[in-house]
Design a protein around this motif. Structure first.
Motif, PDB file in Angstrom:
ATOM      1  N   ALA A   1       0.925  -1.174  -0.059  1.00  0.00           N
ATOM      2  CA  ALA A   1      -0.089  -0.258  -0.215  1.00  0.00           C
ATOM      3  C   ALA A   1       0.835   1.144   0.027  1.00  0.00           C
ATOM      4  O   ALA A   1       1.907   1.270   0.468  1.00  0.00           O
ATOM      5  N   ASP A   2       0.212   2.418  -0.620  1.00  0.00           N
ATOM      6  CA  ASP A   2       0.930   3.654  -0.443  1.00  0.00           C
ATOM      7  C   ASP A   2       0.257   4.519   0.616  1.00  0.00           C
ATOM      8  O   ASP A   2       0.915   5.527   1.310  1.00  0.00           O
ATOM      9  N   VAL A   3      -0.861   3.971   1.011  1.00  0.00           N
ATOM     10  CA  VAL A   3      -1.744   4.892   2.252  1.00  0.00           C
ATOM     11  C   VAL A   3      -2.528   4.085   2.923  1.00  0.00           C
ATOM     12  O   VAL A   3      -3.056   2.887   2.582  1.00  0.00           O
ATOM     13  N   LEU A   4      -2.305   4.396   4.246  1.00  0.00           N
ATOM     14  CA  LEU A   4      -3.196   3.593   5.212  1.00  0.00           C
ATOM     15  C   LEU A   4      -4.064   4.712   5.891  1.00  0.00           C
ATOM     16  O   LEU A   4      -3.540   5.683   6.321  1.00  0.00           O
TER      17      LEU A   4
ATOM     18  N   VAL B   1       2.260   6.513   3.943  1.00  0.00           N
ATOM     19  CA  VAL B   1       1.592   7.340   4.401  1.00  0.00           C
ATOM     20  C   VAL B   1       0.314   7.096   5.492  1.00  0.00           C
ATOM     21  O   VAL B   1      -0.747   6.408   4.993  1.00  0.00           O
ATOM     22  N   TYR B   2       0.698   7.306   6.526  1.00  0.00           N
ATOM     23  CA  TYR B   2      -0.470   6.563   7.729  1.00  0.00           C
ATOM     24  C   TYR B   2      -1.110   7.908   8.169  1.00  0.00           C
ATOM     25  O   TYR B   2      -0.426   8.685   8.906  1.00  0.00           O
ATOM     26  N   CYS B   3      -2.411   7.659   7.858  1.00  0.00           N
ATOM     27  CA  CYS B   3      -3.336   8.805   8.330  1.00  0.00           C
ATOM     28  C   CYS B   3      -4.196   8.378   9.256  1.00  0.00           C
ATOM     29  O   CYS B   3      -5.109   7.309   9.097  1.00  0.00           O
TER      30      CYS B   3
ATOM     31  N   VAL C   1      -7.699  14.045   3.229  1.00  0.00           N
ATOM     32  CA  VAL C   1      -7.147  14.024   1.995  1.00  0.00           C
ATOM     33  C   VAL C   1      -6.218  15.241   1.776  1.00  0.00           C
ATOM     34  O   VAL C   1      -5.223  14.797   0.885  1.00  0.00           O
ATOM     35  N   VAL C   2      -6.313  16.265   2.032  1.00  0.00           N
ATOM     36  CA  VAL C   2      -5.266  17.362   2.061  1.00  0.00           C
ATOM     37  C   VAL C   2      -4.054  16.715   2.551  1.00  0.00           C
ATOM     38  O   VAL C   2      -2.757  16.914   1.805  1.00  0.00           O
ATOM     39  N   GLY C   3      -4.157  16.148   3.817  1.00  0.00           N
ATOM     40  CA  GLY C   3      -2.944  15.739   4.564  1.00  0.00           C
ATOM     41  C   GLY C   3      -2.104  14.676   3.602  1.00  0.00           C
ATOM     42  O   GLY C   3      -0.977  14.510   3.463  1.00  0.00           O
ATOM     43  N   ILE C   4      -3.012  13.952   3.351  1.00  0.00           N
ATOM     44  CA  ILE C   4      -2.561  12.664   2.696  1.00  0.00           C
ATOM     45  C   ILE C   4      -1.869  13.024   1.139  1.00  0.00           C
ATOM     46  O   ILE C   4      -0.790  12.518   0.815  1.00  0.00           O
ATOM     47  N   VAL C   5      -2.708  13.625   0.549  1.00  0.00           N
ATOM     48  CA  VAL C   5      -2.212  14.170  -0.809  1.00  0.00           C
ATOM     49  C   VAL C   5      -0.833  14.813  -0.854  1.00  0.00           C
ATOM     50  O   VAL C   5       0.068  14.711  -1.564  1.00  0.00           O
ATOM     51  N   THR C   6      -0.666  15.676   0.221  1.00  0.00           N
ATOM     52  CA  THR C   6       0.244  16.288   0.384  1.00  0.00           C
ATOM     53  C   THR C   6       1.402  15.772   0.525  1.00  0.00           C
ATOM     54  O   THR C   6       2.857  15.832   0.436  1.00  0.00           O
ATOM     55  N   SER C   7       1.234  14.757   1.578  1.00  0.00           N
ATOM     56  CA  SER C   7       2.543  13.736   2.119  1.00  0.00           C
ATOM     57  C   SER C   7       2.661  13.034   0.795  1.00  0.00           C
ATOM     58  O   SER C   7       4.268  12.613   0.552  1.00  0.00           O
TER      59      SER C   7
ATOM     60  N   TYR D   1       3.506   9.874   9.016  1.00  0.00           N
ATOM     61  CA  TYR D   1       2.177   9.842  10.074  1.00  0.00           C
ATOM     62  C   TYR D   1       1.637  11.183   9.988  1.00  0.00           C
ATOM     63  O   TYR D   1       2.204  12.347  10.197  1.00  0.00           O
ATOM     64  N   VAL D   2       0.270  11.154   9.720  1.00  0.00           N
ATOM     65  CA  VAL D   2      -0.619  12.221   9.310  1.00  0.00           C
ATOM     66  C   VAL D   2      -1.707  12.033  10.393  1.00  0.00           C
ATOM     67  O   VAL D   2      -2.520  11.049  10.201  1.00  0.00           O
ATOM     68  N   GLU D   3      -1.896  12.879  11.311  1.00  0.00           N
ATOM     69  CA  GLU D   3      -3.134  13.032  12.193  1.00  0.00           C
ATOM     70  C   GLU D   3      -4.061  14.142  11.800  1.00  0.00           C
ATOM     71  O   GLU D   3      -3.624  15.296  11.832  1.00  0.00           O
TER      72      GLU D   3
END
Length: 393
Positions: free
Chosen positions: A95-98, A125-127, A181-187, A195-197
């Motif tokens: 995976a690329d994102v969780l 990218v773990y959100c 979504v903003v945080g994930i795409v930015t990362s 890690y994005v919270e």
């Protein structure tokens, strides 16, 4: 991670460990933008919203679930079990994102927190979508109602002499989903491995914008005024012959055009309404002058007049009338979705790209519909019976 101009996020794989609204809304946007979204659901039960009716046709799928999970792949997996956690770790390697929105500490309890997953896949990218950042409210159950109450939006919604009202749209959930979504795409743009919270409460507070600014300057709570505005007039909804019409006169020049359009030069010459500040100070007298006027015509006739004179105003549509609106139907953002023999238009991600497209034409999955297809790529065949039973064809 490969990318294609067909859809902005094509080639991105998302593990979706979310339920209810905030998380599924975020992963729904990622799916609309082209990502492959694998929704991890509790075996035998699935997302809570699968049981929140009404059900669409004979699909066995609820309208709530269908509205937030189009185009996703459903995998039944018990993350609290050793076998389920091991299978999930294998998926995480691909995976690329969780994305997860369990209560803080839940994924860590299962050994699937960021530290464990990033050790397996350093580029992921773990959100986490949480209710609150670290502080006294950290472990408070975070539902949209709770966040709206604490976050100020309920205090400024409703009639002036009435109780606080929860906004009709679940803004706490939607706000967190969009920030995710903003945080994930930015990362992802930065290369991942992060890690994005995203908190619901602090996110909704950030949406106060001008409401917060006015509070700081006046040292008074932002007022609850129904559809009216504390610093603009006339700026409110008026009852018409058959409904309601929202008027947004935000400057003196537009006020002049409005008075000319309704053939009321006397209002323009009235000292009580000469400037916006005057109109705000005398808002009740102005409301009395305009209420009888707006009841003389239907909402659509007022809309025609406002459009003819390029004035800001529109009829208040309900959610049934909205999807019959000519503009919305012609805008290209509605998809003809068929679920359980029922066809209905459904709004897609409205972002328009010059060189790429968003996805459409994808319905919601049945619980566990893709368990075998997804897990067979990462789980040895001899172990698949743990997840799909021995009745595979």
């Amino acid at each position: 991670m490969t990318r294609s101009t067909a859809s902005p996020l094509e080639g991105v794989r998302v593990l979706d460990c979310t339920q209810m609204l905030a998380g599924p809304f975020a992963t729904q946007l990622l799916a609309d933008l082209g990502a492959e979204v694998v929704k991890i659901e509790r075996a035998g039960y699935g997302d809570i919203t699968r049981t929140t009716g009404p059900t669409v046709g004979d699909s066995g799928i609820t309208a709530y679930f269908a509205s937030l999970n189009r185009g996703k792949r459903s995998v039944e997996l018990d993350l609290s079990s050793e076998a389920g956690a091991a299978a999930f770790e294998s998926l995480a390697e691909t995976a690329d994102v969780l994305v997860e929105n369990y209560r803080p500490g839940t994924m860590e309890k299962w050994g699937l927190g960021y530290e464990e997953i990033s050790a397996i896949n350093p580029e992921i990218v773990y959100c986490s979508i949480s209710g609150f950042l670290e502080g006294p409210y950290r472990d408070l159950p975070a539902f949209d109602m709770v966040v709206q109450a604490l976050g100020g939006s309920m205090s400024i919604t409703g009639q002036e002499d009435g109780p606080p009202v929860r906004p009709g749209i679940p803004v706490g959930d939607v706000c967190a989903g969009m920030y995710a979504v903003v945080g994930i795409v930015t990362s992802l743009y930065g290369g991942g491995g992060e890690y994005v919270e995203v908190p619901m409460f602090e996110g909704l507070v950030s949406w106060l914008t001008e409401r917060a600014g006015r509070t700081f300057v006046t040292d008074e709570p932002y007022p609850r005024l129904g559809t009216a505005h504390p610093t603009l007039a006339p700026y409110r909804a008026f009852e018409t012959a058959d409904g309601w019409f929202a008027v947004a006169i935000a400057s003196d020049n537009v006020w002049e055009s409005f008075c000319a359009a309704i053939d009321r030069p006397d209002l323009l010459e009235d000292d009580r309404f000469a400037t916006n500040d005057d109109r705000v100070e005398n808002r009740e007298q102005l409301r009395s002058e305009l209420e009888a006027l707006f009841r003389e015509r239907s909402s659509e006739k007022w809309f025609s007049l406002f459009r003819e004179h390029e004035l800001p105003g529109a009829p208040v549509r309900n959610t049934r009338e909205l999807f019959e609106d000519d503009h919305l139907c012609e805008s290209g953002v509605l998809d003809d979705l068929e679920v359980g023999g029922v066809e209905f238009p459904y709004p897609l991600c409205p972002i328009q790209f010059s060189e790429a497209t968003t996805r459409s034409g994808h319905g919601p999955p049945q619980l566990g519909e893709h368990t075998e297809a997804v897990l067979s790529a990462v789980v040895p065949d001899a172990e698949m019976d743990r997840f799909v039973g021995d009745d595979r064809s």
